[in-house]
Design an enzyme around this catalytic site. Structure first.
Site, PDB file in Angstrom:
ATOM      1  N   ASN A   1      10.985   1.554   2.602  1.00 33.83           N
ATOM      2  CA  ASN A   1       9.819   1.777   3.458  1.00 33.83           C
ATOM      3  C   ASN A   1      10.102   2.952   4.395  1.00 33.83           C
ATOM      4  OD1 ASN A   1       7.736   1.470   5.578  1.00 33.83           O
ATOM      5  ND2 ASN A   1       7.311  -0.475   4.548  1.00 33.83           N
TER       6      ASN A   1
ATOM      7  N   CYS B   1     -25.658 -10.894 -10.761  1.00 33.20           N
ATOM      8  CA  CYS B   1     -25.125 -11.332 -12.043  1.00 33.20           C
ATOM      9  C   CYS B   1     -26.212 -11.331 -13.122  1.00 33.20           C
ATOM     10  CB  CYS B   1     -24.576 -12.734 -11.832  1.00 33.20           C
ATOM     11  SG  CYS B   1     -24.296 -13.703 -13.295  1.00 33.20           S
TER      12      CYS B   1
ATOM     13  N   ARG C   1      -2.630   0.006   7.441  1.00 33.83           N
ATOM     14  CA  ARG C   1      -2.233   0.097   8.839  1.00 33.83           C
ATOM     15  C   ARG C   1      -1.704   1.483   9.168  1.00 33.83           C
ATOM     16  NH1 ARG C   1      -1.852  -4.364   6.611  1.00 33.83           N
ATOM     17  NH2 ARG C   1      -3.119  -6.041   7.475  1.00 33.83           N
TER      18      ARG C   1
ATOM     19  N   CYS D   1     -21.283 -18.390 -11.075  1.00 28.48           N
ATOM     20  CA  CYS D   1     -20.952 -18.788 -12.448  1.00 28.48           C
ATOM     21  C   CYS D   1     -19.701 -18.125 -12.983  1.00 28.48           C
ATOM     22  CB  CYS D   1     -22.141 -18.506 -13.379  1.00 28.48           C
ATOM     23  SG  CYS D   1     -22.356 -16.758 -13.755  1.00 28.48           S
TER      24      CYS D   1
ATOM     25  N   HIS E   1      -3.681 -10.016  -4.228  1.00 27.12           N
ATOM     26  CA  HIS E   1      -4.920  -9.770  -3.487  1.00 27.12           C
ATOM     27  C   HIS E   1      -6.068  -9.338  -4.384  1.00 27.12           C
ATOM     28  CE1 HIS E   1      -2.451  -9.126   0.473  1.00 27.12           C
ATOM     29  NE2 HIS E   1      -2.541 -10.380   0.104  1.00 27.12           N
TER      30      HIS E   1
ATOM     31  N   ALA F   1       0.806  -1.223   0.000  1.00 25.84           N
ATOM     32  CA  ALA F   1       0.000   0.000   0.000  1.00 25.84           C
ATOM     33  C   ALA F   1       0.840   1.275   0.000  1.00 25.84           C
ATOM     34  CB  ALA F   1      -0.937  -0.005   1.205  1.00 25.84           C
TER      35      ALA F   1
ATOM     36  N   VAL G   1       8.946   6.115  -1.246  1.00 28.46           N
ATOM     37  CA  VAL G   1       9.094   5.363  -2.502  1.00 28.46           C
ATOM     38  C   VAL G   1       9.186   6.279  -3.715  1.00 28.46           C
ATOM     39  CG1 VAL G   1       8.002   3.191  -1.751  1.00 28.46           C
ATOM     40  CG2 VAL G   1       6.569   5.059  -2.647  1.00 28.46           C
TER      41      VAL G   1
ATOM     42  N   ILE H   1      -4.729  -3.511  -4.721  1.00 25.61           N
ATOM     43  CA  ILE H   1      -5.917  -3.923  -5.468  1.00 25.61           C
ATOM     44  C   ILE H   1      -6.413  -2.777  -6.353  1.00 25.61           C
ATOM     45  CG2 ILE H   1      -6.611  -5.654  -3.772  1.00 25.61           C
ATOM     46  CD1 ILE H   1      -8.504  -3.641  -2.535  1.00 25.61           C
TER      47      ILE H   1
HETATM   48  P1  OAD Z   1       0.194  -1.632   5.076  1.00 30.52           P
HETATM   49  O1  OAD Z   1      -0.773  -0.493   5.202  1.00 30.52           O
HETATM   50  O2  OAD Z   1       0.168  -2.688   6.107  1.00 30.52           O
HETATM   51  O3  OAD Z   1       1.685  -1.065   5.032  1.00 30.52           O
HETATM   52  C1  OAD Z   1       2.041   0.031   4.235  1.00 30.52           C
HETATM   53  C2  OAD Z   1       3.522   0.291   4.452  1.00 30.52           C
HETATM   54  O4  OAD Z   1       3.936   1.303   3.542  1.00 30.52           O
HETATM   55  C3  OAD Z   1       3.872   0.763   5.865  1.00 30.52           C
HETATM   56  O5  OAD Z   1       4.924  -0.047   6.355  1.00 30.52           O
HETATM   57  C4  OAD Z   1       4.341   2.215   5.654  1.00 30.52           C
HETATM   58  O6  OAD Z   1       5.439   2.532   6.485  1.00 30.52           O
HETATM   59  C5  OAD Z   1       4.788   2.208   4.217  1.00 30.52           C
HETATM   60  N1  OAD Z   1       4.621   3.478   3.503  1.00 30.52           N
HETATM   61  C6  OAD Z   1       3.539   4.291   3.481  1.00 30.52           C
HETATM   62  N2  OAD Z   1       3.724   5.334   2.668  1.00 30.52           N
HETATM   63  C7  OAD Z   1       4.969   5.193   2.154  1.00 30.52           C
HETATM   64  C8  OAD Z   1       5.768   5.967   1.237  1.00 30.52           C
HETATM   65  N3  OAD Z   1       5.303   7.083   0.660  1.00 30.52           N
HETATM   66  N4  OAD Z   1       7.021   5.528   0.956  1.00 30.52           N
HETATM   67  C9  OAD Z   1       7.499   4.391   1.538  1.00 30.52           C
HETATM   68  N5  OAD Z   1       6.792   3.625   2.381  1.00 30.52           N
HETATM   69  C10 OAD Z   1       5.549   4.015   2.697  1.00 30.52           C
HETATM   70  O7  OAD Z   1       0.009  -2.196   3.597  1.00 30.52           O
HETATM   71  P2  OAD Z   1       0.394  -3.638   2.992  1.00 30.52           P
HETATM   72  O8  OAD Z   1       1.686  -4.128   3.532  1.00 30.52           O
HETATM   73  O9  OAD Z   1       0.273  -3.497   1.516  1.00 30.52           O
HETATM   74  O10 OAD Z   1      -5.051  -6.932   2.130  1.00 30.52           O
HETATM   75  O11 OAD Z   1      -0.795  -4.502   3.540  1.00 30.52           O
HETATM   76  C11 OAD Z   1      -0.930  -5.823   3.150  1.00 30.52           C
HETATM   77  C12 OAD Z   1      -2.399  -6.202   3.051  1.00 30.52           C
HETATM   78  O12 OAD Z   1      -3.099  -5.868   4.252  1.00 30.52           O
HETATM   79  C13 OAD Z   1      -3.173  -5.442   2.007  1.00 30.52           C
HETATM   80  O13 OAD Z   1      -2.965  -5.943   0.701  1.00 30.52           O
HETATM   81  C14 OAD Z   1      -4.605  -5.613   2.440  1.00 30.52           C
HETATM   82  C15 OAD Z   1      -4.440  -5.432   3.937  1.00 30.52           C
HETATM   83  O14 OAD Z   1      -5.338  -6.127   4.716  1.00 30.52           O
HETATM   84  C16 OAD Z   1      -6.053  -7.126   1.227  1.00 30.52           C
HETATM   85  O15 OAD Z   1      -6.588  -6.209   0.629  1.00 30.52           O
HETATM   86  C17 OAD Z   1      -6.436  -8.548   1.043  1.00 30.52           C
HETATM   87 ZN    ZN Z   2     -23.722 -15.749 -12.236  1.00 32.24          ZN
END
Ligand code: OAD
Ligand code: ZN
Length: 248
Positions: free
Chosen positions: A217, A151, A34, A129, A118, A22, A235, A102
Site C-alpha cells: 500500500n 426488469c 478515500r 425476481c 462487494h 481500490a 502495486v 466492483i
Molecule cells: P480505499 O479507497 O479506501 O483505499 C485505497 C487504498 O489504496 C488506500 O489505502 C491507498 O493508499 C491505496 N493505493 C492507492 N493507489 C495505490 C497504488 N497505486 N499502489 C498501492 N496502493 C495504492 O479503497 P478500499 O479499501 O478498496 O465499497 O475500500 C473499501 C470499500 O470502500 C470499497 O470496496 C467500497 C468503499 O465504500 C463498496 O463499493 C461496497
Molecule cells: Zn423482475
C-alpha cells in the site's frame, strides 16, 4: 532482499490468497474511494445507500449513473498489478483473489478464481425476481426511458449489483473468503485502506491461524504492525516484482 523473502514465503505456502482494494485498480484510472481524489470526497456516500434506493430508486439511479461514469470508464483495462496477480493464480501460487473492487478487472486479467465481496458494477439485477442484465443495458434503459430502469420479466426496479451501504455482502462470497482466509498460509493484501468491514478483518483472521501477511500500500494501514512484510510502494511495481521473484 525483502521481495525475495516474501516470494519464498509465498512459494512455500500450501494455500495462499490475495485480498485487493481500490488501490489495485487506481493505476487503471479507476478512482479510489478515500483520500483527496477519492470518490467520497466528490459524492455523498449517503446518496448510495440501500435505503435511498428503496425510497427513491429513480433519484438513486440518476446519481448512480453519474458516479458510475466517473468510476468505470468504458475503456478501463487491467494494469500490471492485475496481470501479476492473475499470473500468480494461474501458476498455482494464489488459490483465489478476494476483491472489494466492483470493476471486474481481475477476471478480465484472467484470474482463475475471483471472489467479489462487494459485487460487480457491470451487472444489474431485479430486486423482485432476480432477472439480471448488463450494466450497459441497464444504463441504456435508464437513458431512454423513466428511472429506475426496469426488469423485462416483472417490471421490478433494477439494482446495480454493487453492494450498497446498508446491504449484506453476498453470502456465498463472504463464506468463501472466510474459508480461504482460515486455510491460508500466506495472504497478499494490496491497495486497500482496510477500513471497511468485514473485508478489513480477513487478514487479521488469517494471521491468527499463522498466515504470513504481505502488505502492499502507498500509505500506512491499520494492519502494518501485524504484517510480516510491508511494501509502502505502488502495486504496479511491487506485484510484478513479487511475481517475478516467485518464479514458476
Ligand atoms: P480505499 O479507497 O479506501 O483505499 C485505497 C487504498 O489504496 C488506500 O489505502 C491507498 O493508499 C491505496 N493505493 C492507492 N493507489 C495505490 C497504488 N497505486 N499502489 C498501492 N496502493 C495504492 O479503497 P478500499 O479499501 O478498496 O465499497 O475500500 C473499501 C470499500 O470502500 C470499497 O470496496 C467500497 C468503499 O465504500 C463498496 O463499493 C461496497
Ligand atoms: Zn423482475
Amino acid at each position: 532482499d525483502r521481495i525475495d523473502a516474501a516470494a519464498s514465503d509465498l512459494r512455500a505456502a500450501d494455500a495462499a490468497l490475495a485480498l485487493t482494494g481500490a488501490g489495485v485498480s487506481a493505476p487503471s484510472g479507476v478512482p479510489p474511494f478515500r483520500g483527496e481524489d477519492g470518490v467520497w470526497s466528490e459524492y455523498d456516500p449517503d446518496a448510495f445507500d440501500v435505503w435511498r434506493f428503496r425510497r427513491e430508486p429513480g433519484a438513486f439511479w440518476a446519481d448512480w449513473l453519474d458516479l458510475r461514469a466517473d468510476l468505470l470508464d468504458a475503456d478501463v483495462e487491467p494494469n500490471p498489478a492485475h496481470d501479476a496477480l492473475a499470473d500468480l493464480s494461474a501458476a498455482g501460487h494464489l488459490d483465489a483473489l478476494v476483491t472489494q473492487n466492483i470493476d471486474g478487472l481481475h477476471q478480465e486479467a484472467g484470474a482463475e478464481e475471483t471472489v467479489e465481496l462487494h459485487g460487480n458494477a457491470r451487472r444489474a439485477t431485479c430486486r423482485n425476481c432476480g432477472w439480471t442484465t448488463s450494466a450497459d443495458d441497464a444504463r441504456e434503459r435508464a437513458e431512454s426511458g423513466d428511472l429506475p430502469p426496469r426488469c423485462d420479466v416483472c417490471d421490478g426496479a433494477l439494482k446495480p449489483d454493487a453492494v450498497l451501504f446498508g446491504e449484506q455482502l453476498p453470502r456465498g462470497a463472504l463464506a468463501r473468503a472466510r474459508d480461504l482466509a482460515a486455510d491460508s498460509d500466506a495472504m497478499v493484501v494490496a491497495g486497500s485502506s482496510l477500513t471497511v468491514e468485514p473485508a478489513a478483518s480477513l487478514p487479521a483472521e488469517a494471521a491468527e491461524t499463522g498466515a504470513t501477511l504481505i502488505l502492499v500500500n502507498l500509505e500506512e494501514t491499520p494492519l502494518d504492525s501485524r504484517a510480516d512484510y510491508v511494501f509502502r510502494a505502488d502495486v504496479t511495481e511491487v506485484l510484478p516484482a513479487l511475481r517475478e521473484a516467485v518464479g514458476e
